[in-house]
Design a protein around this motif. Structure first.
Motif, PDB file in Angstrom:
ATOM      1  N   GLN A 152       0.820  -1.210   0.000  1.00 16.38           N
ATOM      2  CA  GLN A 152       0.000   0.000   0.000  1.00 16.38           C
ATOM      3  C   GLN A 152       0.857   1.264   0.000  1.00 16.38           C
ATOM      4  N   CYS A 174       2.120 -14.557  -1.284  1.00 15.91           N
ATOM      5  CA  CYS A 174       1.450 -14.066  -2.489  1.00 15.91           C
ATOM      6  C   CYS A 174       1.341 -12.549  -2.530  1.00 15.91           C
ATOM      7  N   LYS A 248      -9.004 -18.241  -1.145  1.00 16.46           N
ATOM      8  CA  LYS A 248      -8.826 -18.241  -2.598  1.00 16.46           C
ATOM      9  C   LYS A 248      -8.922 -16.826  -3.162  1.00 16.46           C
ATOM     10  N   ASN A 249      -9.904 -16.070  -2.712  1.00 19.10           N
ATOM     11  CA  ASN A 249     -10.081 -14.708  -3.222  1.00 19.10           C
ATOM     12  C   ASN A 249      -8.898 -13.825  -2.853  1.00 19.10           C
ATOM     13  N   PHE A 250      -8.352 -14.038  -1.655  1.00 19.49           N
ATOM     14  CA  PHE A 250      -7.198 -13.252  -1.211  1.00 19.49           C
ATOM     15  C   PHE A 250      -5.996 -13.525  -2.109  1.00 19.49           C
ATOM     16  N   ALA A 252      -6.017 -14.801  -5.155  1.00 12.01           N
ATOM     17  CA  ALA A 252      -6.305 -14.366  -6.522  1.00 12.01           C
ATOM     18  C   ALA A 252      -6.163 -12.855  -6.680  1.00 12.01           C
ATOM     19  N   ARG A 253      -6.420 -12.130  -5.606  1.00 13.34           N
ATOM     20  CA  ARG A 253      -6.295 -10.671  -5.648  1.00 13.34           C
ATOM     21  C   ARG A 253      -4.855 -10.250  -5.895  1.00 13.34           C
ATOM     22  N   TYR A 254      -3.912 -10.933  -5.248  1.00 13.83           N
ATOM     23  CA  TYR A 254      -2.507 -10.565  -5.386  1.00 13.83           C
ATOM     24  C   TYR A 254      -1.779 -11.345  -6.484  1.00 13.83           C
ATOM     25  N   ARG A 255      -2.337 -12.497  -6.882  1.00  9.31           N
ATOM     26  CA  ARG A 255      -1.742 -13.292  -7.965  1.00  9.31           C
ATOM     27  C   ARG A 255      -2.808 -13.586  -9.006  1.00  9.31           C
ATOM     28  N   PRO A 256      -3.271 -12.567  -9.735  1.00 13.03           N
ATOM     29  CA  PRO A 256      -4.357 -12.770 -10.706  1.00 13.03           C
ATOM     30  C   PRO A 256      -3.987 -13.708 -11.847  1.00 13.03           C
TER      31      PRO A 256
END
Length: 339
Positions: A152, A174, A248-250, A252-256
């Motif tokens: 951030q 991740c 999973k969503n966490f 995927a957010r940082y490793r799309p």
């Protein structure tokens, strides 16, 4: 025989006294230290100096006097030119996280990150050497949130994994803009697990009742001693699925770039296979990466160390002594039992 019996009685009394003293010391240390927070200190060392010392030591052992004289002269000349040019090298802040099931290292990590963010710029870099097989959801969630502060702030974050970053460990990894793994490091395990024994039938067999009183339908879904119901099991499983989906969503957010449904099965992969799955970006040890960065940047290793009070040190020493004593006597008892 009477002598040995008296000696055994004396030895037992002595051991009991020693154990009693240790227990009292531990109790006093805990009581006196309760409610007090130990102050800590940030320790900073320059890794460039460490690498230079290794290099210089080898040079002094390998090169002849004439060769060494020439090398020293060239190094001094290069240092002078660099100083004259006023070249500003980027800074690399190196942190370590060795995770247990409770992610206890988070207590120090948060202070280290706070210190780094007070100086770091987007031209600098944070390198985290991470080792963890995962643990409690909320503990690793907090550890991950600490790392998210670096992202951030716009400071590049590189995560190096030499041995393992699985489950909660990969949840932390991740967040890195770049993940570097040793070829045989263990990665993945994007899943959730919970298990507990149930002794209800054993208690029932011995006519022992165990009451579980709750206010709220799902305040207690599964218990160790009470009778578990199918409805409770379904709710517990539902909670696990919700947690898994959040996990999973966490990630995927940082490793799309990940095919999240394919890799979020709880499986683990070694570094070489993880690279193919895009769980990591590069295969390299942390030593290799930092040695390379030391050529073009200033490397600073940060470690926040808690200062232990006298009571805590006494308590720790007593606890260690008690553990060793117990292990020694258990070992002897086992030998007597089986041999």
């Amino acid at each position: 025989m009477e002598f040995f019996a008296e000696y055994a009685s004396f030895l037992a009394k002595t051991v009991t006294l020693v154990v009693a003293i240790l227990v009292v010391l531990v109790a006093l240390a805990v009581l006196r230290g309760r409610g007090r927070r130990s102050s800590g200190q940030l320790q900073v060392s320059k890794l460039n100096d460490f690498y230079k010392q290794l290099h210089d030591r080898l040079e002094h052992s390998v090169l002849s006097k004439d060769q060494l004289k020439s090398v020293v002269k060239e190094a001094a000349k290069a240092a002078k030119l660099e100083k004259k040019a006023a070249v500003h090298k980027p800074r690399v802040y190196v942190l370590d996280f060795d995770g247990d099931i409770k992610a206890s290292a988070t207590d120090n990590l948060r202070h280290e990150i706070t210190a780094v963010l007070s100086m770091a710029t987007p031209q600098d870099e944070v390198v985290l050497r991470l080792e963890s097989g995962g643990g409690m959801v909320h503990s690793y969630g907090l550890a991950s949130s600490q790392l998210a502060r670096i992202r951030q702030a716009g400071v590049p974050l590189t995560v190096c994994i030499d041995k393992v970053a699985a489950s909660g460990g990969y949840m932390m990894a991740c967040i890195g803009e770049k993940i570097i793994s040793a070829p045989f490091a263990v990665l993945g395990s994007i899943g959730v697990v919970a298990q507990l024994p149930n002794l209800h039938r054993l208690l029932k067999k011995h006519d022992i009742d165990f009451e579980v009183l709750t206010a709220g339908e799902y305040k207690r879904t599964l218990t160790i001693f009470g009778e578990n119901t199918e409805k409770g099991r379904q709710k517990f499983q539902e909670d696990l699925e919700i947690t898994h989906e959040l996990f999973k969503n966490f990630v995927a957010r940082y490793r799309p770039q990940l095919a999240i449904d394919e890799i979020a099965t709880g499986e683990v992969w070694l570094g070489m296979s993880a690279l193919e799955k895009q769980l990591v970006d590069e295969l390299k040890t942390s030593d290799e990466y930092l040695a390379e960065r030391a050529k073009t940047a200033e490397l600073f290793h940060l470690h926040y160390a808690e200062k232990k009070s006298l009571q805590e040190r006494i308590g720790l020493a007593a606890s260690v002594a008690l553990d060793r004593f117990a292990l020694t006597w258990l070992s002897r008892l086992n030998q007597q039992r089986f041999w």
